[in-house]
Write an enzyme that holds these catalytic residues in place. Structure first.
Site, PDB file in Angstrom:
ATOM      1  N   CYS A   1      14.152  10.446   5.979  1.00 52.06           N
ATOM      2  CA  CYS A   1      14.036   9.948   7.364  1.00 52.06           C
ATOM      3  C   CYS A   1      15.342  10.094   8.125  1.00 52.06           C
ATOM      4  CB  CYS A   1      13.584   8.500   7.360  1.00 52.06           C
ATOM      5  SG  CYS A   1      14.605   7.440   6.337  1.00 52.06           S
TER       6      CYS A   1
ATOM      7  N   LYS B   1       0.853  -1.204   0.000  1.00 56.15           N
ATOM      8  CA  LYS B   1       0.000   0.000   0.000  1.00 56.15           C
ATOM      9  C   LYS B   1       0.882   1.245   0.000  1.00 56.15           C
ATOM     10  CE  LYS B   1      -1.882   2.836   2.820  1.00 56.15           C
ATOM     11  NZ  LYS B   1      -1.786   4.027   1.942  1.00 56.15           N
TER      12      LYS B   1
ATOM     13  N   GLU C   1      10.613  15.654  14.731  1.00 52.77           N
ATOM     14  CA  GLU C   1      10.980  15.500  13.322  1.00 52.77           C
ATOM     15  C   GLU C   1      10.187  16.512  12.496  1.00 52.77           C
ATOM     16  OE1 GLU C   1       9.548  12.070  11.049  1.00 52.77           O
ATOM     17  OE2 GLU C   1      11.583  11.793  10.330  1.00 52.77           O
TER      18      GLU C   1
ATOM     19  N   GLU D   1       9.992   0.995  10.169  1.00 49.97           N
ATOM     20  CA  GLU D   1      11.051   1.965   9.843  1.00 49.97           C
ATOM     21  C   GLU D   1      10.438   3.341  10.036  1.00 49.97           C
ATOM     22  OE1 GLU D   1      14.110   1.293   9.137  1.00 49.97           O
ATOM     23  OE2 GLU D   1      14.043  -0.828   8.640  1.00 49.97           O
TER      24      GLU D   1
HETATM   25  P1  NAD Z   1       2.817   8.453   7.508  1.00 50.76           P
HETATM   26  O1  NAD Z   1       3.098   7.690   8.745  1.00 50.76           O
HETATM   27  O2  NAD Z   1       1.856   9.575   7.555  1.00 50.76           O
HETATM   28  O3  NAD Z   1       2.260   7.473   6.366  1.00 50.76           O
HETATM   29  C1  NAD Z   1       2.985   6.348   5.929  1.00 50.76           C
HETATM   30  C2  NAD Z   1       2.026   5.331   5.338  1.00 50.76           C
HETATM   31  O4  NAD Z   1       1.162   4.867   6.375  1.00 50.76           O
HETATM   32  C3  NAD Z   1       1.123   5.849   4.228  1.00 50.76           C
HETATM   33  O5  NAD Z   1       0.982   4.842   3.248  1.00 50.76           O
HETATM   34  C4  NAD Z   1      -0.193   6.089   4.942  1.00 50.76           C
HETATM   35  O6  NAD Z   1      -1.303   5.979   4.084  1.00 50.76           O
HETATM   36  C5  NAD Z   1      -0.179   4.953   5.962  1.00 50.76           C
HETATM   37  N1  NAD Z   1      -1.022   5.165   7.162  1.00 50.76           N
HETATM   38  C6  NAD Z   1      -1.369   6.332   7.750  1.00 50.76           C
HETATM   39  N2  NAD Z   1      -2.139   6.108   8.834  1.00 50.76           N
HETATM   40  C7  NAD Z   1      -2.274   4.767   8.940  1.00 50.76           C
HETATM   41  C8  NAD Z   1      -2.945   3.910   9.865  1.00 50.76           C
HETATM   42  N3  NAD Z   1      -3.625   4.395  10.899  1.00 50.76           N
HETATM   43  N4  NAD Z   1      -2.875   2.578   9.672  1.00 50.76           N
HETATM   44  C9  NAD Z   1      -2.175   2.060   8.641  1.00 50.76           C
HETATM   45  N5  NAD Z   1      -1.519   2.821   7.730  1.00 50.76           N
HETATM   46  C10 NAD Z   1      -1.561   4.157   7.878  1.00 50.76           C
HETATM   47  O7  NAD Z   1       4.242   8.914   6.980  1.00 50.76           O
HETATM   48  P2  NAD Z   1       4.554   9.850   5.733  1.00 50.76           P
HETATM   49  O8  NAD Z   1       4.222  11.242   6.101  1.00 50.76           O
HETATM   50  O9  NAD Z   1       3.964   9.258   4.489  1.00 50.76           O
HETATM   51  O10 NAD Z   1       6.131   9.665   5.605  1.00 50.76           O
HETATM   52  C11 NAD Z   1       7.032  10.401   6.316  1.00 50.76           C
HETATM   53  C12 NAD Z   1       7.553   9.632   7.516  1.00 50.76           C
HETATM   54  O11 NAD Z   1       8.161   8.406   7.096  1.00 50.76           O
HETATM   55  C13 NAD Z   1       8.633  10.377   8.273  1.00 50.76           C
HETATM   56  O12 NAD Z   1       8.389  10.278   9.658  1.00 50.76           O
HETATM   57  C14 NAD Z   1       9.907   9.626   7.905  1.00 50.76           C
HETATM   58  O13 NAD Z   1      10.935   9.742   8.857  1.00 50.76           O
HETATM   59  C15 NAD Z   1       9.415   8.241   7.752  1.00 50.76           C
HETATM   60  N6  NAD Z   1      10.334   7.444   6.946  1.00 50.76           N
HETATM   61  C16 NAD Z   1      11.164   6.535   7.552  1.00 50.76           C
HETATM   62  C17 NAD Z   1      12.077   5.798   6.794  1.00 50.76           C
HETATM   63  C18 NAD Z   1      13.009   4.817   7.445  1.00 50.76           C
HETATM   64  O14 NAD Z   1      13.663   4.080   6.719  1.00 50.76           O
HETATM   65  N7  NAD Z   1      13.114   4.760   8.757  1.00 50.76           N
HETATM   66  C19 NAD Z   1      12.129   5.988   5.403  1.00 50.76           C
HETATM   67  C20 NAD Z   1      11.283   6.920   4.808  1.00 50.76           C
HETATM   68  C21 NAD Z   1      10.385   7.644   5.597  1.00 50.76           C
END
Ligand code: NAD
Length: 356
Positions: free
Chosen positions: A148, A39, A249, A114
């Protein structure tokens, strides 16, 4: 001892690096023999749609790799909570990660997470000045900070401050901000107007709490930038460890500078965070560099460099930056169950119960 696929794996990815994140999830999941349901983030589905066209073209058996589109709280939550899904692999924010972990408890799913970071880039006075300067900028402003592992805190030896900070501010002010499709652009726009507002909110909070900007600190709206989500590369000094811009962050081009006087203080400041994703150390003393890296509570560390990522090396965070690892053999292991097979080579009477 044999390794076997876990079964059906739900894979939820964020909007930054959408194609790379899809590959990090699908490649080990499928190679380990699982069925994967990916997803993507609702605002960046297009690369995943194209990738799945290629997966179909390549002749994967129907259903082995599936794409689900939809919002996180519905489509994502359904994957995390479903009793038919055996593992959930998630990359995204720590707040969402917590919700996914909770939803996954119903059938004790295998969970890998992650999550976010507030990673320190530590520059000691004995570092190569020019190298450290360039990497300090690259650590935070590459990908406009929507990374990230961004080096969003610069921990700087106080002895260097007078010389380093004016150079850092001057060079950062020259970063060419613009349309990401133009070859001369060095830093692009933020992903959405909502994210722009979030980043500007953090900048306002930094000022409210008493930090000062030595570069940027505002939206860019001149000329062609008027209709985009552009933020100037922003550097805050005079920060305190309790400030929001130091603790949370931001996921944008905003750097918080923290000064230290001793190696111990650098380590203490670096570890003073709920996160533990990445950290970089710059020093001309390799022994000191390794000593400091070993004291840092972070899963990805770099000495005299920042950001290089190797497929062979396990990627993931300490503390609230995650659970488990991706990439490397650890990344493959995360998609496998381990079974012990015990074989009695000489079956004979057990004689445990007398009445048999
Ligand atoms: P997000 O947590 O808002 O969303 C990530 C994904 O989760 C999306 O596909 C979203 O639709 C889904 N999602 C949202 N709410 C959900 C729920 N309640 N249940 C299940 N799925 C849900 O994150 P974002 O804004 O898309 O991405 C940015 C974040 O990702 C930052 O915090 C960044 O640090 C992190 N990130 C981490 C890594 C790593 O390797 N550690 C890599 C890239 C990004």
């Amino acid at each position: 001892v044999v390794r076997e696929p876990i079964g059906v794996c739900g894979q939820i990815i964020p909007w930054n690096y959408p194609l790379l994140m899809a590959a990090w999830k699908l490649a080990p999941g499928l190679a380990a023999g699982n069925c994967c349901i990916l997803k993507p983030a609702e605002i960046t589905p297009l690369t995943a749609i194209e990738l799945f066209k290629l997966i179909a073209e390549a002749g994967f058996p129907p259903g082995v790799a599936q794409l689900v589109l939809g919002p996180g709280p519905t489509a994502g939550h359904a994957l995390a909570a479903s009793l038919l899904v055996d593992k959930i692999a998630f990359t995204g924010g720590t707040v969402t990660g917590r919700k996914i972990m909770a939803a996954a408890t119903a059938n004790i799913k295998k969970v890998t997470l992650e999550l976010g970071g507030k990673s320190p880039c530590i520059v000691f006075a004995d570092a190569d000045f020019e190298v450290a300067l360039e990497y300090a900028m690259f650590a935070i402003f590459a990908g406009q900070g929507e990374v990230c592992s961004a080096g969003s805190r610069l921990l700087l030896d106080k002895k260097l401050a007078d010389k380093f900070l004016p150079r850092l501010a001057a060079a950062s002010a020259l970063i060419v901000v613009g349309d990401g499709l133009h070859p001369e652009t060095e830093m692009g726009p933020l992903i959405t107007p909502a994210h722009l507002e979030k980043v500007l909110g953090y900048i306002a909070a930094g000022r409210d709490e008493g930090a000062e900007t030595i570069c940027g600190g505002h939206r860019l709206t001149d000329g062609a930038l008027a209709h985009g989500n552009f933020v100037a590369p922003t550097i805050f000094v005079n920060t305190e460890p309790g400030m929001k811009i130091v603790r949370e962050e931001i996921f944008g081009p905003v750097l918080a500078v923290q000064l230290f006087e001793t190696e111990e203080e650098a380590v203490q400041l670096a570890n003073d965070t709920i996160y533990g994703l990445a950290a970089g150390v710059f020093t001309g003393d390799a022994g000191k560099g390794l000593r400091v890296l070993k004291k840092l509570r972070a899963g990805i560390t770099w000495l005299n460099t920042y950001h290089p990522t190797f497929n062979e090396a396990p990627w993931g965070g300490y503390k609230q930056s995650g659970l488990g690892r991706e990439l490397g053999t650890a990344g493959l292991d995360a998609y496998l169950e381990t079974k012990q097979i015990n074989i009695n080579l000489r079956p004979g009477r057990l004689n445990w119960f007398g009445g048999v």
